[in-house]
Scaffold this active site. Structure first.
Site, PDB file in Angstrom:
ATOM      1  N   ARG A  45      -9.076 -21.424 -43.305  1.00 16.25           N
ATOM      2  CA  ARG A  45      -8.890 -20.037 -43.749  1.00 16.25           C
ATOM      3  C   ARG A  45      -9.709 -19.083 -42.882  1.00 16.25           C
ATOM      4  O   ARG A  45      -9.220 -18.041 -42.429  1.00 16.25           O
ATOM      5  CB  ARG A  45      -9.316 -19.891 -45.215  1.00 16.25           C
ATOM      6  CG  ARG A  45      -8.353 -20.493 -46.212  1.00 16.25           C
ATOM      7  CD  ARG A  45      -8.911 -20.391 -47.617  1.00 16.25           C
ATOM      8  NE  ARG A  45     -10.013 -21.314 -47.845  1.00 16.25           N
ATOM      9  CZ  ARG A  45     -10.975 -21.129 -48.746  1.00 16.25           C
ATOM     10  NH1 ARG A  45     -11.011 -20.008 -49.452  1.00 16.25           N
ATOM     11  NH2 ARG A  45     -11.908 -22.023 -48.912  1.00 16.25           N
ATOM     12  N   TYR A  48      -4.917 -30.600 -38.627  1.00 19.62           N
ATOM     13  CA  TYR A  48      -4.141 -29.762 -39.540  1.00 19.62           C
ATOM     14  C   TYR A  48      -2.947 -29.134 -38.837  1.00 19.62           C
ATOM     15  O   TYR A  48      -2.954 -28.926 -37.618  1.00 19.62           O
ATOM     16  CB  TYR A  48      -5.009 -28.600 -40.065  1.00 19.62           C
ATOM     17  CG  TYR A  48      -6.183 -29.005 -40.922  1.00 19.62           C
ATOM     18  CD1 TYR A  48      -6.047 -29.154 -42.297  1.00 19.62           C
ATOM     19  CD2 TYR A  48      -7.439 -29.212 -40.353  1.00 19.62           C
ATOM     20  CE1 TYR A  48      -7.139 -29.499 -43.092  1.00 19.62           C
ATOM     21  CE2 TYR A  48      -8.534 -29.561 -41.133  1.00 19.62           C
ATOM     22  CZ  TYR A  48      -8.370 -29.707 -42.507  1.00 19.62           C
ATOM     23  OH  TYR A  48      -9.458 -30.044 -43.284  1.00 19.62           O
ATOM     24  N   ASP A  67      -6.557 -16.549 -47.898  1.00 18.14           N
ATOM     25  CA  ASP A  67      -5.288 -17.265 -47.845  1.00 18.14           C
ATOM     26  C   ASP A  67      -4.236 -16.526 -48.668  1.00 18.14           C
ATOM     27  O   ASP A  67      -4.490 -15.441 -49.210  1.00 18.14           O
ATOM     28  CB  ASP A  67      -5.442 -18.720 -48.301  1.00 18.14           C
ATOM     29  CG  ASP A  67      -5.867 -18.864 -49.760  1.00 18.14           C
ATOM     30  OD1 ASP A  67      -5.793 -17.879 -50.526  1.00 18.14           O
ATOM     31  OD2 ASP A  67      -6.270 -19.967 -50.148  1.00 18.14           O
ATOM     32  N   ASP A  74      -7.873 -27.444 -50.551  1.00 22.27           N
ATOM     33  CA  ASP A  74      -7.589 -26.346 -51.468  1.00 22.27           C
ATOM     34  C   ASP A  74      -6.318 -26.649 -52.261  1.00 22.27           C
ATOM     35  O   ASP A  74      -5.429 -27.370 -51.778  1.00 22.27           O
ATOM     36  CB  ASP A  74      -7.393 -25.036 -50.707  1.00 22.27           C
ATOM     37  CG  ASP A  74      -8.690 -24.513 -50.109  1.00 22.27           C
ATOM     38  OD1 ASP A  74      -9.758 -24.908 -50.595  1.00 22.27           O
ATOM     39  OD2 ASP A  74      -8.619 -23.708 -49.158  1.00 22.27           O
TER      40      ASP A  74
END
Length: 328
Positions: free
Chosen positions: A185, A79, A93, A51
């Site tokens: 997300r 992540y 988000d 993103d």
């Protein structure tokens, strides 16, 4: 060195994969377009979208590197994410508009740890509306921008590891190792729902994609500087390096000449088998190399009946060619 000679030298990059540290505010396509223009190379792609607000590892495929995209997409990912509790947004988000807010009074660190732990393993996720998943041939983000919500089928993903690194309510820092297709997300939203307070993804950094780690990633500034000085090729991972976890076979020279034209490889023509323990007879991709060690193609192991078949079987079975990776 003359300017023209330096330019020519700078343009010679080769084929492979660049481990790029994507900056915040750039789409994955923005990064591809920037490098495509810089290298004057039409064949530039990426494996695994990030993103715009996210940072971290973005594998960039250069030249014939674009031919191996499908094998890179299966890599697991790691992540560092910041979950903000107490508020939901329309994009899941921090870039979206706030939909709901909830009090965090009485929320303890123990409850947070217990809720997070429940999200390790196989999960069902509903893709977010602001995503590139297509429904009826139309990307969901286009539907969302038009103000509509459509039904989405849940998808199974796997969270191999999830760890709470820090709790500073309303923020929870997480380390997550997961399968392809996992939406961080959505994971944050689901954890917030499990706690009954809502939540969204506040910040995201991708630390690893398969063997590509953030510590070894290059920035866009690094790429531009190394390109000008003719040193960018030093940062390029060869296709063989990138695919090193894939089993490999070596073939003789007459067979190698046929492989580059897409001809299947009879098993009797294989002169050496590498890293095939437990994989022979199960199908799946395999690197095909010549006796000089040059990667020629990716083939598919035949699926054999019976568990006792040996890798050096001299039968008429053959490796089918999936991708030729050298020019004829």
């Amino acid at each position: 060195m003359s300017h023209s000679a330096q330019t020519s030298r700078a343009c010679e990059v080769g084929d492979g994969v660049l481990n790029v540290n994507k900056p915040a505010g750039w789409t994955s396509h923005d990064v591809v377009a920037k490098v495509r223009t810089l290298l004057r190379e039409s064949k530039v792609g990426h494996a695994g979208t990030l993103d715009p607000a996210a940072t971290g590892v973005l594998p960039l495929l250069i030249g014939r590197g674009t031919r191996i995209a499908e094998y890179l997409l299966d890599w697991d990912k790691e992540y560092r994410a910041v979950l903000r509790l107490g508020a939901t947004t329309d994009t899941q988000d921090a870039t979206g508009a706030t939909l709901t807010t909830h009090s965090l009074e009485g929320l303890t660190e123990q409850r947070i740890h217990e809720a997070v732990a429940r999200f390790q393993g196989r999960l069902k996720q509903i893709p977010p509306m602001y995503s590139a998943v297509k429904v009826g041939g139309v990307p969901l983000y286009r539907v969302a921008r038009a103000g509509r919500i459509v039904e989405r089928e849940p998808r199974e993903v796997t969270v191999y590891e999830i760890e709470v690194l820090d709790v500073r309510v309303p923020d929870v820092s997480l380390r997550v190792r997961c399968s392809k297709g996992t939406y961080m997300r959505t994971l944050c939203v689901d954890i917030g729902d499990a706690l009954g307070v809502g939540g969204h993804l506040q910040a995201l950094e991708r630390r690893r994609v398969g063997p590509l780690v953030l510590e070894q990633a290059v920035t866009l500034e690094d790429i531009a500087r190394r390109h000008v000085t003719g040193r960018l090729a030093e940062s390029l991972l060869s296709l063989d390096e990138v695919l090193r976890t894939m089993p490999a076979v070596m073939v003789d020279q007459p067979t190698a000449q046929k492989v580059v034209h897409g001809a299947p490889v009879p098993l009797r023509a294989v002169v050496e088998w590498e890293s095939l323990a437990g994989k022979f007879g199960q199908g799946g991709p395999v690197r095909i190399k010549d006796q000089a060690g040059r990667l020629l193609a990716i083939g598919v192991l035949p699926v054999r009946q019976g568990a006792t078949e040996r890798a050096n079987d001299q039968s008429e079975a053959a490796l089918a060619i999936q991708k030729v990776l050298v020019e004829v």
